[in-house]
Design an enzyme around this catalytic site. Structure first.
Site, PDB file in Angstrom:
ATOM      1  N   ASP A 207       0.836  -1.197   0.000  1.00  0.00           N
ATOM      2  CA  ASP A 207       0.000   0.000   0.000  1.00  0.00           C
ATOM      3  C   ASP A 207       0.874   1.252   0.000  1.00  0.00           C
ATOM      4  O   ASP A 207       0.556   2.251  -0.636  1.00  0.00           O
ATOM      5  CB  ASP A 207      -0.895   0.024   1.243  1.00  0.00           C
TER       6      ASP A 207
ATOM      7  N   SER B  28     -35.285  -7.165 -19.413  1.00  0.00           N
ATOM      8  CA  SER B  28     -35.404  -8.003 -18.221  1.00  0.00           C
ATOM      9  C   SER B  28     -35.065  -9.436 -18.587  1.00  0.00           C
ATOM     10  O   SER B  28     -34.666  -9.706 -19.713  1.00  0.00           O
ATOM     11  CB  SER B  28     -36.823  -7.955 -17.678  1.00  0.00           C
ATOM     12  N   LEU B  29     -35.267 -10.344 -17.655  1.00  0.00           N
ATOM     13  CA  LEU B  29     -35.016 -11.748 -17.935  1.00  0.00           C
ATOM     14  C   LEU B  29     -36.272 -12.555 -17.646  1.00  0.00           C
ATOM     15  O   LEU B  29     -37.040 -12.221 -16.752  1.00  0.00           O
ATOM     16  CB  LEU B  29     -33.876 -12.269 -17.059  1.00  0.00           C
TER      17      LEU B  29
ATOM     18  N   GLU C 197     -24.110 -18.133 -14.288  1.00  0.00           N
ATOM     19  CA  GLU C 197     -23.382 -17.306 -13.315  1.00  0.00           C
ATOM     20  C   GLU C 197     -24.373 -16.697 -12.329  1.00  0.00           C
ATOM     21  O   GLU C 197     -25.568 -16.624 -12.614  1.00  0.00           O
ATOM     22  CB  GLU C 197     -22.583 -16.207 -14.031  1.00  0.00           C
TER      23      GLU C 197
ATOM     24  N   LYS D 257     -26.816 -14.426 -10.351  1.00  0.00           N
ATOM     25  CA  LYS D 257     -27.601 -13.235 -10.666  1.00  0.00           C
ATOM     26  C   LYS D 257     -27.452 -12.296  -9.479  1.00  0.00           C
ATOM     27  O   LYS D 257     -27.934 -12.581  -8.383  1.00  0.00           O
ATOM     28  CB  LYS D 257     -29.068 -13.610 -10.874  1.00  0.00           C
TER      29      LYS D 257
ATOM     30  N   ASP E  89     -27.892  -9.288  -7.001  1.00  0.00           N
ATOM     31  CA  ASP E  89     -29.008  -8.450  -6.586  1.00  0.00           C
ATOM     32  C   ASP E  89     -28.483  -7.038  -6.346  1.00  0.00           C
ATOM     33  O   ASP E  89     -28.200  -6.639  -5.233  1.00  0.00           O
ATOM     34  CB  ASP E  89     -29.622  -9.021  -5.309  1.00  0.00           C
TER      35      ASP E  89
ATOM     36  N   ARG F 200     -29.739   1.582 -15.589  1.00  0.00           N
ATOM     37  CA  ARG F 200     -30.648   0.904 -16.498  1.00  0.00           C
ATOM     38  C   ARG F 200     -31.902   1.749 -16.745  1.00  0.00           C
ATOM     39  O   ARG F 200     -32.423   1.788 -17.848  1.00  0.00           O
ATOM     40  CB  ARG F 200     -31.042  -0.440 -15.897  1.00  0.00           C
TER      41      ARG F 200
ATOM     42  N   GLU G 177     -23.518  -5.239 -12.987  1.00  0.00           N
ATOM     43  CA  GLU G 177     -24.324  -4.964 -11.805  1.00  0.00           C
ATOM     44  C   GLU G 177     -23.447  -4.345 -10.728  1.00  0.00           C
ATOM     45  O   GLU G 177     -22.419  -4.902 -10.363  1.00  0.00           O
ATOM     46  CB  GLU G 177     -24.894  -6.309 -11.318  1.00  0.00           C
TER      47      GLU G 177
ATOM     48  N   TYR H 170     -21.155  -8.433 -16.984  1.00  0.00           N
ATOM     49  CA  TYR H 170     -21.652  -9.702 -17.516  1.00  0.00           C
ATOM     50  C   TYR H 170     -22.178  -9.621 -18.943  1.00  0.00           C
ATOM     51  O   TYR H 170     -22.862 -10.529 -19.394  1.00  0.00           O
ATOM     52  CB  TYR H 170     -22.721 -10.294 -16.593  1.00  0.00           C
TER      53      TYR H 170
ATOM     54  N   LYS I  71     -27.217 -18.502 -19.733  1.00  0.00           N
ATOM     55  CA  LYS I  71     -27.174 -17.888 -21.059  1.00  0.00           C
ATOM     56  C   LYS I  71     -26.697 -18.902 -22.090  1.00  0.00           C
ATOM     57  O   LYS I  71     -25.782 -19.688 -21.813  1.00  0.00           O
ATOM     58  CB  LYS I  71     -26.202 -16.702 -21.058  1.00  0.00           C
TER      59      LYS I  71
ATOM     60  N   LYS J 239     -34.497 -18.454 -10.368  1.00  0.00           N
ATOM     61  CA  LYS J 239     -34.630 -17.684  -9.125  1.00  0.00           C
ATOM     62  C   LYS J 239     -34.489 -18.598  -7.919  1.00  0.00           C
ATOM     63  O   LYS J 239     -35.126 -19.654  -7.865  1.00  0.00           O
ATOM     64  CB  LYS J 239     -36.003 -17.000  -9.079  1.00  0.00           C
TER      65      LYS J 239
ATOM     66  N   CYS K 208     -39.486   8.754  26.620  1.00  0.00           N
ATOM     67  CA  CYS K 208     -38.790   7.469  26.652  1.00  0.00           C
ATOM     68  C   CYS K 208     -39.728   6.413  27.232  1.00  0.00           C
ATOM     69  O   CYS K 208     -40.239   6.582  28.342  1.00  0.00           O
ATOM     70  CB  CYS K 208     -37.524   7.577  27.495  1.00  0.00           C
TER      71      CYS K 208
ATOM     72  N   CYS L  58     -38.193   5.094  30.813  1.00  0.00           N
ATOM     73  CA  CYS L  58     -38.056   5.893  32.031  1.00  0.00           C
ATOM     74  C   CYS L  58     -39.023   7.074  32.063  1.00  0.00           C
ATOM     75  O   CYS L  58     -39.121   7.767  33.064  1.00  0.00           O
ATOM     76  CB  CYS L  58     -36.626   6.411  32.177  1.00  0.00           C
TER      77      CYS L  58
ATOM     78  N   CYS M   3     -33.621   9.420  24.151  1.00  0.00           N
ATOM     79  CA  CYS M   3     -34.054   9.702  25.512  1.00  0.00           C
ATOM     80  C   CYS M   3     -33.002  10.625  26.117  1.00  0.00           C
ATOM     81  O   CYS M   3     -31.816  10.326  26.096  1.00  0.00           O
ATOM     82  CB  CYS M   3     -34.147   8.400  26.312  1.00  0.00           C
TER      83      CYS M   3
ATOM     84  N   CYS N 226     -31.492   7.471  32.811  1.00  0.00           N
ATOM     85  CA  CYS N 226     -32.457   6.470  32.320  1.00  0.00           C
ATOM     86  C   CYS N 226     -31.918   5.060  32.582  1.00  0.00           C
ATOM     87  O   CYS N 226     -30.849   4.699  32.106  1.00  0.00           O
ATOM     88  CB  CYS N 226     -32.689   6.680  30.823  1.00  0.00           C
TER      89      CYS N 226
END
Ligand code: IVH
Length: 668
Positions: free
Chosen positions: A34, A83-84, A114, A116, A118, A137, A175, A227, A291, A315, A409, A412, A427, A432
């Site tokens: 680094d 979409s798929l 591969e 998918k 999210d 997109r 993605e 992808y 695919k 899915k 609160c 208390c 609070c 408390c």
């Protein structure tokens, strides 16, 4: 240095930095330290400052360079981002193959499968190898120009390498996502700062990509998997698999879990395997994209207006369930933050029974309009804590009233207050009891003062009986007092008192963490301890001076200064000192530091020593222990029944040590 010499050196430095970025962020096998990298970067920054006309958009110094914007420019996608089609069962994959065979009779098919991801779909445009534009997109036809934001993602190359760098206009799609560990750390930091947290990594990533100020995006730990190459066939590629190889060679990060299979049955097995292993991926994947490999086949299959016919998304089983909110309770944290929690009709979700779900804060409740009696959809993604996705309003009982956040609160009865610009109510009563209980729990926790036997029940009793009014009171307790508490035997009372006594010697860093100062966790505590050496000295340091410590900054400095300015806190410190608690940094016997600069991650159970003991061994010798495996980790120490960290290590190519090897290393 002449301008010409500077120009040449600048070009050289850029090339080298891009190369090291690639090795580090894409290949996960850095070749320089680094410090060496920082040196190159510093030299480039200085040269560009001396010769401003040499600054170029694609310089590595320009990753965080855009100015904040009010609106994103619309970008019309030349090829729509479709979409798929979905598959939810293995049979759907067989049907997919049957459809393909009907459309392409007599052809032999192969597939690439591969994860998918999210996350958030984006399109990157490279012009002759230079990143020219990055867009979301959007609705698939028109997205938003978020170039300055995407440029801040270190695994998005600013310049490509090799053959793909020659292409006039290359569009790649992928993605953007936030790795789970980073997501958890971000939420923790946001929460400590009193800011609103994100419900899941996808929301956090989407929010970051659509930030108005790229400097904010740059602070969000985003990553990307690419992808797709638009019109790859026109570039001479025959298969998607070859395209992936070329993308990787160009410096574009692709998913290492991609596999090519000729038989759909093997694809189905891959889907099953990935679903089993989804928690170990380190990021949220909601399925597998399958695919057709040959680009010629893809071309002949074409697309509907909605999805390509050559791909399908398998899915994973949803980790969602619906249940009813029976009550909303508000808890109090150690700094007084009020957190609303929904009490649920127990429901099973991905193998775990869920009874509570955090509603985070007032704005979250308002945004989702969550009410007692509501039926809600809850979700648990990976190892991320469950959250409310939405209310099923159709099932709302008549008369369910909008939730009103308490202005007192609930524990208390003290005044609650929500500071301007913050997400949380607090609070305000420093006495408390609920806050005190949380502070005591935190004070005794393993990473703080590590007081064994100071469990939940004892804490409750100590506070409720009035024996303990602040953390310093722990050190005045005697065995008889503890023994007199309900269900406390002589032995356990003695154990607790001994554990409390032992904790006096933990040293400054742990004590600082234990005090529960806002924004002061383990890392900041260590920085402060190292720099100032004693609690008194920190208390006597001005906010400005605190802010000058590397890694501290203004916000933390303000919080630390505010803590020590408070008279009750000053008294607390005096009491702790009077009662024998060490408020100084331990004199680190400047022994040999053979592990200096090395970072370790521990996973699984070690037989010869506890995790804490292993940590101490490492730290004494100058090493560091981290919670998550990253490319910067040097060793993962693997005990019995290790977790997903082993997969992370394997994926990132980090060395693994078993217990014997570890002990050899630290004792040699
Ligand atoms: S391929 C024409 N591969 O899923 C190319 N998409 O539900 C079609 N996604 O819009 C996309 N991971 O944003 C592909 N490995 C992956 C993906 C992936 C996530 C997203 C993508 C797409 C959405 C469709």
């Amino acid at each position: 240095m002449t301008r010409a010499e500077a120009a040449q050196r600048v070009a050289e430095l850029r090339e080298r930095i891009h190369h090291h970025d690639y090795l580090y962020y894409v290949e996960a096998r850095p070749e320089v330290s680094d410090a060496e990298y920082d040196r190159l970067m510093r030299e480039l920054v200085e040269l560009e400052a001396a010769f401003p006309e040499l600054v170029a958009d694609d310089s590595p110094t320009q990753r965080v360079a855009g100015t904040p914007t009010d609106v994103f420019r619309p970008v019309a996608h030349q090829v729509a981002m479709l979409s798929l089609d979905n598959a939810t069962a293995p049979e759907d994959l067989l049907e997919f193959e049957a459809r393909l065979h009907r459309a392409l009779p007599g052809t032999r098919l192969a597939y690439v499968a591969e994860p998918k991801i999210d996350g958030l779909g984006v399109a990157l445009l490279y012009e002759r190898g230079r990143l020219a534009r990055g867009a979301t997109r959007g609705d698939g036809r028109v997205g938003e120009d978020v170039t300055p934001n995407l440029r801040t993602i270190r695994s998005v190359p600013m310049v490509l390498r090799g053959a793909l760098a020659e292409v006039d206009q290359l569009e790649v799609r992928g993605e953007v996502y936030m790795p789970r560990a980073e997501f958890a750390a971000l939420n923790k930091a946001l929460e400590e700062a009193g800011e609103a947290t994100f419900a899941n990594p996808r929301n956090a990533a989407a929010g970051a990509v659509r930030q108005k100020d790229p400097a904010v995006t740059a602070r969000r730990p985003l990553d990307i998997f690419l992808y797709h190459v638009s019109r790859a066939d026109a570039l001479g590629f025959e298969t998607y698999w070859d395209t992936l190889t070329a993308m990787r060679a160009a410096g574009l990060r692709t998913n290492p879990r991609a596999e090519r299979h000729a038989a759909i049955a093997d694809v189905a097995r891959y889907c099953e395997r990935l679903e089993r292993e989804r928690d170990a991926l380190g990021y949220d994947a909601d399925g597998v994209v399958v695919k057709v490999d040959a680009l010629d086949h893809q071309r002949r299959l074409g697309s509907t207006t909605h999805h390509p016919r050559w791909a399908i998304a398998f899915k994973f089983a949803a980790r969602q369930a619906t249940t009813v909110i029976e009550a909303i309770e508000v808890g109090v944290g150690k700094t007084g933050i009020l957190t609303p929690v929904a009490k649920l009709q127990p429901v099973e979700l991905a193998g775990v029974v869920i009874r509570n779900v955090s509603l985070h804060n007032e704005d979250e409740i308002r945004k989702k309009d969550v009410r007692v009696g509501d039926t809600v959809l809850i979700e648990r993604a990976g190892d991320v804590i469950p959250y409310v996705v939405q209310v099923v309003t159709a099932k709302r009982p008549a008369g369910a009233a909008a939730y009103a956040f308490p202005t007192r609160c609930p524990k208390c009865g003290g005044v609650a207050f929500r500071p301007e610009g913050e997400a949380y109510w607090r609070c305000m009563n420093s006495a408390c009891p609920a806050q005190l209980k949380e502070r005591l729990r935190h004070f005794g926790s393993r990473r703080a003062m590590d007081i064994e036997h100071l469990g939940e029940r004892v804490v409750e009793q100590l506070v409720d009986t009035g024996l303990v009014k602040d953390v310093a009171d722990l050190y005045t307790l005697g065995v008889e007092q503890v023994e007199a508490l309900e269900r406390q035997g002589e032995k356990s009372a003695a154990n607790l008192i001994q554990a409390i006594a032992d904790s006096r010697e933990r040293g400054l860093a742990r004590l600082l963490n234990a005090l529960g100062i806002r924004l002061v966790g383990e890392r900041v505590a260590q920085l402060l301890a190292k720099r100032f050496g004693s609690l008194e000295r920190i208390a006597a340091t001005s906010e400005t001076e605190l802010a000058e410590v590397h890694g501290i900054g203004e916000t933390i400095a303000r919080s630390v200064a505010a803590f020590f300015a408070e008279p009750t806190n000053r008294e607390l410190i005096t009491k702790l000192k009077e009662r024998g608690v060490v408020t100084e940094a331990p004199l680190t016997a400047a022994g040999p530091q053979p592990l200096a600069g090395k970072t370790f991650v521990l996973t699984g159970t070690l037989t010869a020593l506890s995790r804490e003991a292993a940590r101490e061994l490492i730290e004494q010798r100058g090493g560091q222990v981290k919670n998550t495996v990253s490319k910067k980790t040097d060793y993962v120490v693997v005990g019995e029944a290790p977790g997903g960290k082993v997969d992370d290590a394997r994926r990132l190519g980090v060395a693994m040590l078993d217990e014997k090897q570890f002990l050899e290393l630290v004792t040699s």
